[in-house]
Write an enzyme that holds these catalytic residues in place. Structure first.
Site, PDB file in Angstrom:
ATOM      1  N   GLU A  53      -0.253 103.482  36.343  1.00 17.21           N
ATOM      2  CA  GLU A  53       1.145 103.262  36.706  1.00 17.21           C
ATOM      3  C   GLU A  53       1.321 102.672  38.093  1.00 17.21           C
ATOM      4  O   GLU A  53       2.451 102.459  38.530  1.00 17.21           O
ATOM      5  CB  GLU A  53       1.911 104.579  36.594  1.00 17.21           C
ATOM      6  CG  GLU A  53       1.892 105.119  35.187  1.00 17.21           C
ATOM      7  CD  GLU A  53       2.720 106.380  35.045  1.00 17.21           C
ATOM      8  OE1 GLU A  53       3.492 106.686  35.972  1.00 17.21           O
ATOM      9  OE2 GLU A  53       2.587 107.036  34.021  1.00 17.21           O
ATOM     10  N   ASN A  54       0.212 102.429  38.767  1.00 13.93           N
ATOM     11  CA  ASN A  54       0.316 101.874  40.108  1.00 13.93           C
ATOM     12  C   ASN A  54      -0.211 100.447  40.157  1.00 13.93           C
ATOM     13  O   ASN A  54      -0.686  99.975  41.175  1.00 13.93           O
ATOM     14  CB  ASN A  54      -0.448 102.770  41.095  1.00 13.93           C
ATOM     15  CG  ASN A  54       0.139 104.167  41.148  1.00 13.93           C
ATOM     16  OD1 ASN A  54       1.326 104.321  41.416  1.00 13.93           O
ATOM     17  ND2 ASN A  54      -0.663 105.177  40.853  1.00 13.93           N
TER      18      ASN A  54
END
Length: 562
Positions: free
Chosen positions: A388-389
């Site tokens: 998610e980064n």
């Protein structure tokens, strides 16, 4: 995936408007129509064209046909507008078209005397056709057709501009005729998840469209294609059409291709599957052993692997204390039991707190080696990418292909991007999915913890509705993924995510809308996708906390899809 594991990323509809994905329908020319555009293929440089602020030039590569194409580069407050005045007849209907690639590209017409129109597409690494139509007013004898890019974006390319309709008297370029149907279609190869096809070239064709069981699955410029994301030991019917600027040919004679038997342990993944994340931690949801996971789940994603001090590398540590003394030996035995029951158990990498970074060749190799080692140690069937980064499409592609080479064709690869990650094929997640399409199992985008997003029709939709699910799924389905590679990811209960929970009824309606064309909201997909893979939830634990309401309702519905 839970409020404790998922980041909340909001993106307003106003900001995401620049990511609209336009789905266009190619008009067909009648026998009396001509192409009223001049120097439509830029073979005479910029003759008959005017480009703003010196933004345009002609190049010899890339070109779609002929020896030249337009390259126009936006800069500062200039959007690289290139225009031509075209003679037309009053009270007449024309089809405006062009082929584009590169950065954001727009095609439009002004001065029609009625309603001026335009269409556009996000950036694309291959040629894509834009098309729209307009009607001239009672006294209109000329219009201005134009292309342009978008401020701050990269250069776009345009070729084979066309204004098909009645001869306006200003000189024409010869128009194409609709090509004939391809002949010689045959199956040239198969794997457990793909069928390769080949056919004879058609005179005048500029591209070909492949259909599987009557549904368009891919478009190519050559005379071969590989259709991926198929179920093992399954027969499919294939047809091909030829296309050019005048339209699409009739479909070819059909051939049948049958995928191979799976090579991995246990039976093949079902055509329609339910994915559930199993929590390797206690965050207030029902604590489960793997053996407790509900029978409706076909793919169980174990959340999560842990990063190590080696760039790109991961390991897995069972939270025995947090799971009530669950031992590694019990865990391994439960994996084997699930596999014997026909389930796939994979390890998920990422989550809100996931810190794994694969951004060079060394870390890509470390990722592939370490994931394969974890698979060998515990018996996992594959990997889920839930970073998610951000991720690097080049090196994540390299890592997953390396892992596939080690694990073989039975490898399960799933992805769980956030909504913003799949708004455009230029986004890294979407790029990665397309890069590994031949080995990708399914993308279960998270339709929650999201702000308003654009659907494939360019309209803004808010989470929590059938339209949000179907209009956003359409981007993936029309953007290059096979229906079998698309799933709908939703929380199992209101406690499973910060926002975006919908009832199982809404999930099932969205599945029906996409697969069968029933149960839709205001958004209607451009076609049905009966091969849609299914649905995903965070998490099996939150599902159990809510009395298994999600899996009891959604599971049988997914398995009953056509």
């Amino acid at each position: 995936m839970s409020p404790h594991r998922r980041s909340l990323r909001f993106w307003s509809g106003a900001v995401t408007a620049a990511l609209a994905l336009t789905v266009t329908t190619v008009g067909q020319a009648s026998a009396a129509d001509v192409n009223n555009a001049r120097n439509a293929g830029f073979e005479s440089g910029l003759s008959d064209w005017t480009c703003s602020a010196g933004s345009g030039t002609t190049v010899s590569s890339p070109v779609r046909t002929g020896a030249a194409a337009l390259q126009a580069t936006p800069s500062g407050q200039d959007n690289a507008r290139c225009a031509q005045t075209v003679r037309v007849k009053p009270n007449s209907t024309y089809t405006l078209g062009a082929w584009v690639r590169g950065g954001y590209a727009y095609l439009g017409v002004t001065g029609t005397g009625t309603t001026d129109v335009s269409t556009w597409t996000p950036d694309s690494s291959s040629w894509k056709q834009l098309s729209t139509s307009f009607t001239t007013g009672s006294s209109t004898t000329s219009v201005t057709v134009y292309t342009h890019g978008w401020y701050g974006q990269s250069a776009y390319y345009a070729d084979d501009v066309s204004v098909f309709g009645p001869d306006g008297g200003g000189g024409t370029d010869p128009g194409p005729t609709i090509p004939s149907a391809p002949g010689g279609l045959n199956v040239s190869g198969t794997t457990s998840s793909s069928v390769s096809l080949a056919w004879n070239a058609v005179s005048g064709a500029t591209g070909y469209t492949v259909y599987r069981d009557g549904t368009k699955v891919t478009a190519v410029s050559g005379t071969s294609a590989t259709v991926t994301g198929l179920a093992a030991s399954t027969s499919y019917s294939f047809q091909v059409t030829a296309t050019n600027g005048a339209g699409e040919s009739p479909k070819s004679a059909a051939v049948t291709g049958t995928t191979n038997k799976p090579n991995g342990p246990g039976p093949a993944l079902p055509k329609h599957a339910v994915t559930g994340y199993w929590q390797n931690f206690n965050n207030g949801a029902t604590v489960q052993k793997l053996a407790d996971v509900q029978a409706q789940y076909d793919i169980i994603a174990v959340a999560f692997a842990d990063a190590t001090s080696t760039p790109g590398a991961v390991t897995f540590n069972l939270d025995s204390a947090g799971l009530g003394g669950y031992t590694v030996d019990q865990f391994k035995a439960d994996i084997r039991a699930k596999q014997a029951a026909g389930k796939k158990v994979i390890v998920s990498v990422g989550g809100e707190r996931g810190t794994v970074a694969v951004n060079d060749a060394a870390s890509a190799a470390n990722f592939a080696d370490s994931v394969y080692s974890v698979m060998q140690t515990y018996g996992f069937d594959g990997v889920d990418i839930d970073l998610e980064n951000g991720l690097n499409a080049t090196y994540m592609t390299q890592a997953l292909r390396s892992l596939s080479a080690k694990a073989g064709s039975s490898l399960i690869i799933t992805m769980a991007p956030q909504t913003i990650d799949m708004q455009s094929t230029s986004n890294s997640y979407f790029q990665t999915a397309l890069n590994i399409k031949d080995i990708l199992t399914v993308v279960n985008m998270q339709y929650y913890n999201s702000g308003s997003m654009l659907g494939c029709d360019g309209k803004v939709y808010s989470q929590g509705s059938v339209d949000f699910l179907t209009a956003l799924a359409c981007i993936q389905l029309e953007g290059g993924l096979a229906p079998s590679q698309v799933g709908l990811g939703l929380p199992a209960s209101t406690r499973g995510a910060g926002s975006g929970y919908v009832s199982p009824t809404v999930v099932n309606n969205a599945l029906d809308c996409l697969a069968k064309g029933t149960g839709c909201g205001s958004f209607k997909p451009p076609r049905t996708y009966p091969g849609l893979r299914g649905a995903m939830t965070w998490s099996t634990n939150w599902d159990a906390t809510a009395g298994n309401a999600w899996s009891n309702a959604v599971g049988p519905h997914v398995h009953g899809l056509p």
